[in-house]
Enzyme design. Structure first.
Site, PDB file in Angstrom:
ATOM      1  N   GLU A 244      16.797  28.881   3.056  1.00 51.57           N
ATOM      2  CA  GLU A 244      16.281  29.594   4.246  1.00 51.57           C
ATOM      3  C   GLU A 244      15.049  30.358   3.776  1.00 51.57           C
ATOM      4  O   GLU A 244      15.170  31.405   3.124  1.00 51.57           O
ATOM      5  CB  GLU A 244      17.340  30.571   4.774  1.00 51.57           C
ATOM      6  CG  GLU A 244      18.588  29.898   5.307  1.00 51.57           C
ATOM      7  CD  GLU A 244      18.443  29.386   6.735  1.00 51.57           C
ATOM      8  OE1 GLU A 244      17.333  29.476   7.300  1.00 51.57           O
ATOM      9  OE2 GLU A 244      19.439  28.879   7.266  1.00 51.57           O
ATOM     10  N   CYS A 278      12.160  37.430   8.775  1.00 50.26           N
ATOM     11  CA  CYS A 278      11.667  36.058   8.587  1.00 50.26           C
ATOM     12  C   CYS A 278      11.239  35.462   9.919  1.00 50.26           C
ATOM     13  O   CYS A 278      10.262  34.731   9.981  1.00 50.26           O
ATOM     14  CB  CYS A 278      12.721  35.201   7.915  1.00 50.26           C
ATOM     15  SG  CYS A 278      14.297  35.208   8.770  1.00 50.26           S
TER      16      CYS A 278
HETATM   17  P1  NAD Z   1      11.907  36.320  -3.033  1.00 43.03           P
HETATM   18  O1  NAD Z   1      11.899  34.834  -2.962  1.00 43.03           O
HETATM   19  O2  NAD Z   1      10.921  36.990  -3.901  1.00 43.03           O
HETATM   20  O3  NAD Z   1      13.326  36.859  -3.544  1.00 43.03           O
HETATM   21  C1  NAD Z   1      14.530  36.512  -2.875  1.00 43.03           C
HETATM   22  C2  NAD Z   1      15.675  36.562  -3.883  1.00 43.03           C
HETATM   23  O4  NAD Z   1      15.470  35.550  -4.872  1.00 43.03           O
HETATM   24  C3  NAD Z   1      15.812  37.883  -4.631  1.00 43.03           C
HETATM   25  O5  NAD Z   1      17.196  38.157  -4.782  1.00 43.03           O
HETATM   26  C4  NAD Z   1      15.171  37.557  -5.978  1.00 43.03           C
HETATM   27  O6  NAD Z   1      15.662  38.366  -7.019  1.00 43.03           O
HETATM   28  C5  NAD Z   1      15.574  36.108  -6.166  1.00 43.03           C
HETATM   29  N1  NAD Z   1      14.712  35.313  -7.050  1.00 43.03           N
HETATM   30  C6  NAD Z   1      13.398  35.519  -7.323  1.00 43.03           C
HETATM   31  N2  NAD Z   1      12.949  34.523  -8.138  1.00 43.03           N
HETATM   32  C7  NAD Z   1      13.994  33.689  -8.347  1.00 43.03           C
HETATM   33  C8  NAD Z   1      14.150  32.463  -9.079  1.00 43.03           C
HETATM   34  N3  NAD Z   1      13.136  31.900  -9.755  1.00 43.03           N
HETATM   35  N4  NAD Z   1      15.360  31.863  -9.078  1.00 43.03           N
HETATM   36  C9  NAD Z   1      16.397  32.388  -8.364  1.00 43.03           C
HETATM   37  N5  NAD Z   1      16.301  33.546  -7.678  1.00 43.03           N
HETATM   38  C10 NAD Z   1      15.115  34.189  -7.654  1.00 43.03           C
HETATM   39  O7  NAD Z   1      11.818  36.827  -1.530  1.00 43.03           O
HETATM   40  P2  NAD Z   1      11.761  38.326  -1.006  1.00 43.03           P
HETATM   41  O8  NAD Z   1      10.393  38.865  -1.256  1.00 43.03           O
HETATM   42  O9  NAD Z   1      12.948  39.045  -1.517  1.00 43.03           O
HETATM   43  O10 NAD Z   1      11.977  38.093   0.571  1.00 43.03           O
HETATM   44  C11 NAD Z   1      10.946  37.862   1.481  1.00 43.03           C
HETATM   45  C12 NAD Z   1      10.908  36.392   1.884  1.00 43.03           C
HETATM   46  O11 NAD Z   1      12.187  35.981   2.363  1.00 43.03           O
HETATM   47  C13 NAD Z   1       9.947  36.145   3.030  1.00 43.03           C
HETATM   48  O12 NAD Z   1       9.198  35.000   2.758  1.00 43.03           O
HETATM   49  C14 NAD Z   1      10.872  35.910   4.225  1.00 43.03           C
HETATM   50  O13 NAD Z   1      10.316  35.131   5.250  1.00 43.03           O
HETATM   51  C15 NAD Z   1      12.027  35.237   3.568  1.00 43.03           C
HETATM   52  N6  NAD Z   1      13.232  35.329   4.381  1.00 43.03           N
HETATM   53  C16 NAD Z   1      13.708  34.189   4.972  1.00 43.03           C
HETATM   54  C17 NAD Z   1      14.826  34.250   5.800  1.00 43.03           C
HETATM   55  C18 NAD Z   1      15.364  33.012   6.479  1.00 43.03           C
HETATM   56  O14 NAD Z   1      16.480  33.042   6.978  1.00 43.03           O
HETATM   57  N7  NAD Z   1      14.615  31.917   6.525  1.00 43.03           N
HETATM   58  C19 NAD Z   1      15.466  35.473   6.004  1.00 43.03           C
HETATM   59  C20 NAD Z   1      14.948  36.616   5.384  1.00 43.03           C
HETATM   60  C21 NAD Z   1      13.825  36.532   4.571  1.00 43.03           C
END
Ligand code: NAD
Length: 472
Positions: A244, A278
């Site tokens: 997602e 999101c």
């Molecule tokens: P992010 O991808 O930086 O981090 C999300 C999670 O992934 C965190 O827990 C982080 O620690 C972890 N993470 C980071 N690098 C990783 C890796 N290489 N391997 C595994 N895990 C890793 O995102 P963010 O800045 O926390 O959130 C914002 C983003 O999330 C925006 O793009 C938003 O649109 C998206 N989002 C999507 C939805 C949806 O349902 N589609 C919902 C909420 C947020």
């Protein structure tokens, strides 16, 4: 400072706290308000082993009993909504009442998901034979969530994974780990040991999880960039994936709307949670004939908005949640200003913490970064359009495809437009409406796999076909 939180990891129904810790910052003040355990490979192995040990019994547990335990888990969230809501405001920034609503909403969501039934399909039936298709759990699921709705998004993963008979190791974002860890502590009184394990850690923990051989599936919510990395990492073990990811959602406002009756909803669709949703509207296309009126009324709302520390009564919009995201939003604003675009700013914001005024950008070109990139913050480009075919093409000319909205009095016309938009969800005359029974799935770079609805449950299972002959 009144509170300082130090919740522990939950592994096998017990506390574990490694010596390394991560500071957690209140984005409204910049103060450290707690510390979370910085789990390493030892704690990860412990959590996966506990989940693997718990899996056979949990998968064999009757669905009715799993429901009962998850219902108790939801009740625990309700009972602790005040305590958890306060913690959530302090780490996430959202106004207190809305933070409490997230906790209650998470409980509501769990109840909604556990009501859904997995199908048992009988594909063929005759006196001589029968073909049944059952759905089986996958094993241990790795759940990874972001910081914008940390509790709600964690609850989605918990509900889907556990009701379908999987066990889970869940990791919150390092920016917002405290409330989720505390929920792990509270869950121990109602869920069997090892079924739900919650671990927090720094940047190294996520990649270690997705590369860990003990997981059968990764259910990830976060950015598209991270989603791509996770997909590469999951390839090794052919782990099942739900991704997602990010969005750059558009709303289209047709010429026939009653501006006064929609303008508040348009504003909320973009700026709720300070734009950090999101499925928030991130590009607002307004018909030329009403553009000036809609723009001016949105600007009035931005000037009247109360932005500040979510602990202060009456505040409606909190800060941007963390420093990297704050810098990113400021950079997009600066770029827009430097390229000569008109920025219409909202009310002034506090000078401490990560506050950005709610900002509208007046009709930027389609290729401006503020239009093409996901801001994920309080900045909204307003774009004029003249013609339906033209606007649909402009909206679809986007790498993302999460959600979108169409506003217009002629619902049949709006539906016809909705069907042409390349997104997983389209709202007509509303926005941000989500429900446990309604599948949410991204198109294009917004990811794949589904959460919510029966399709969401199916994503946590695999089919098993049983072909029976009565011939002998
Ligand atoms: P992010 O991808 O930086 O981090 C999300 C999670 O992934 C965190 O827990 C982080 O620690 C972890 N993470 C980071 N690098 C990783 C890796 N290489 N391997 C595994 N895990 C890793 O995102 P963010 O800045 O926390 O959130 C914002 C983003 O999330 C925006 O793009 C938003 O649109 C998206 N989002 C999507 C939805 C949806 O349902 N589609 C919902 C909420 C947020």
């Amino acid at each position: 400072m009144s509170e300082f939180y130090t919740p522990m990891l939950t592994i096998n129904g017990e506390s574990l706290s490694p010596s390394n810790k991560l500071d957690v910052i209140n984005p409204a003040t910049g103060e450290v308000i707690g510390q979370a355990p910085d789990a390493g490979s030892f704690e990860l192995d412990q959590a996966v082993s506990a989940a693997l040990r718990a899996f056979p019994e949990w998968r064999a547990t009757a669905n009715a009993v799993r429901k009962e335990k998850l219902e108790k888990f939801a009740a625990v969230l309700d009972q602790h909504a005040d305590e958890l809501g306060r913690m959530l405001t302090l780490e996430q920034g959202r106004p207190l009442e809305l933070a409490k609503q997230e906790i209650l909403g998470a409980a509501y969501w769990i109840r909604g998901i556990i009501q859904l039934e997995l199908p048992l399909v009988v594909e063929q039936e005759s006196p001589l034979s029968r073909v049944e298709v059952h759905q089986e759990p996958l094993g241990v699921v790795c759940g990874i969530v972001p910081w914008n709705y940390p509790v709600m998004l964690a609850a989605w993963k918990i509900a889907h994974a556990l009701i379908t008979g999987n066990t889970l190791v869940l990791k919150p974002s390092p920016f917002t780990p405290l409330t989720t860890l505390r929920i792990g502590e509270l869950s121990r009184s109602v869920l069997p040991p090892g079924v739900l394990n919650i671990i927090s850690g720094g940047d190294a923990l996520g990649p270690s999880m997705t590369g860990h051989a003990g997981f059968a599936k990764v259910s990830f919510t976060g950015s598209t960039a991270t989603g791509k990395r996770i997909m590469a990492s999951a390839a090794h073990g052919l782990k099942r994936l739900t991704l997602e990811l990010g969005g750059n959602d558009a709303a289209i406002v047709l010429a026939d709307v009653d501006v006064d009756s929609v303008v508040r909803a348009l504003f909320d669709g973009a700026f709720t949670n300070t734009g950090q949703i999101c499925v928030a509207c991130k590009r607002l296309y307004i018909h030329d004939s009403i553009y000036d009126e809609v723009r001016d009324k949105l600007h009035e709302l931005a000037r009247a908005a109360r932005v500040g520390d979510g602990m202060v009564p009456g505040i409606a919009y909190g800060p941007v949640q963390n420093l990297p995201q704050y810098r990113r939003v400021l950079q997009l604003r600066d770029e827009a200003r430097q390229s000569g675009l008109t920025l219409l700013e909202g009310s002034p914001v506090p000078q401490c913490g990560y506050f950005v005024p709610l900002t509208l950008v007046d009709n930027p070109p389609d290729d401006a970064p503020v239009v093409t990139e996901e801001a994920f913050g309080p900045i909204l480009p307003l774009l004029r359009f003249q013609d339906i075919d033209e606007v649909i093409e402009r909206v679809n000319h986007c790498d993302y495809g999460l959600a979108g909205a169409v506003w217009g009095r002629d619902v049949e016309q709006a539906k016809a437009i909705a069907r042409r938009l390349q997104t997983g969800t389209v709202w007509i005359n509303q926005n941000l409406a989500l429900h446990p029974s309604v599948p949410m799935a991204g198109h294009k770079l917004s990811g794949f796999g589904t959460e919510n609805g029966v399709a969401g449950l199916l994503a946590f299972t695999q089919p098993k076909s049983i072909l029976i002959s009565n011939a002998c």
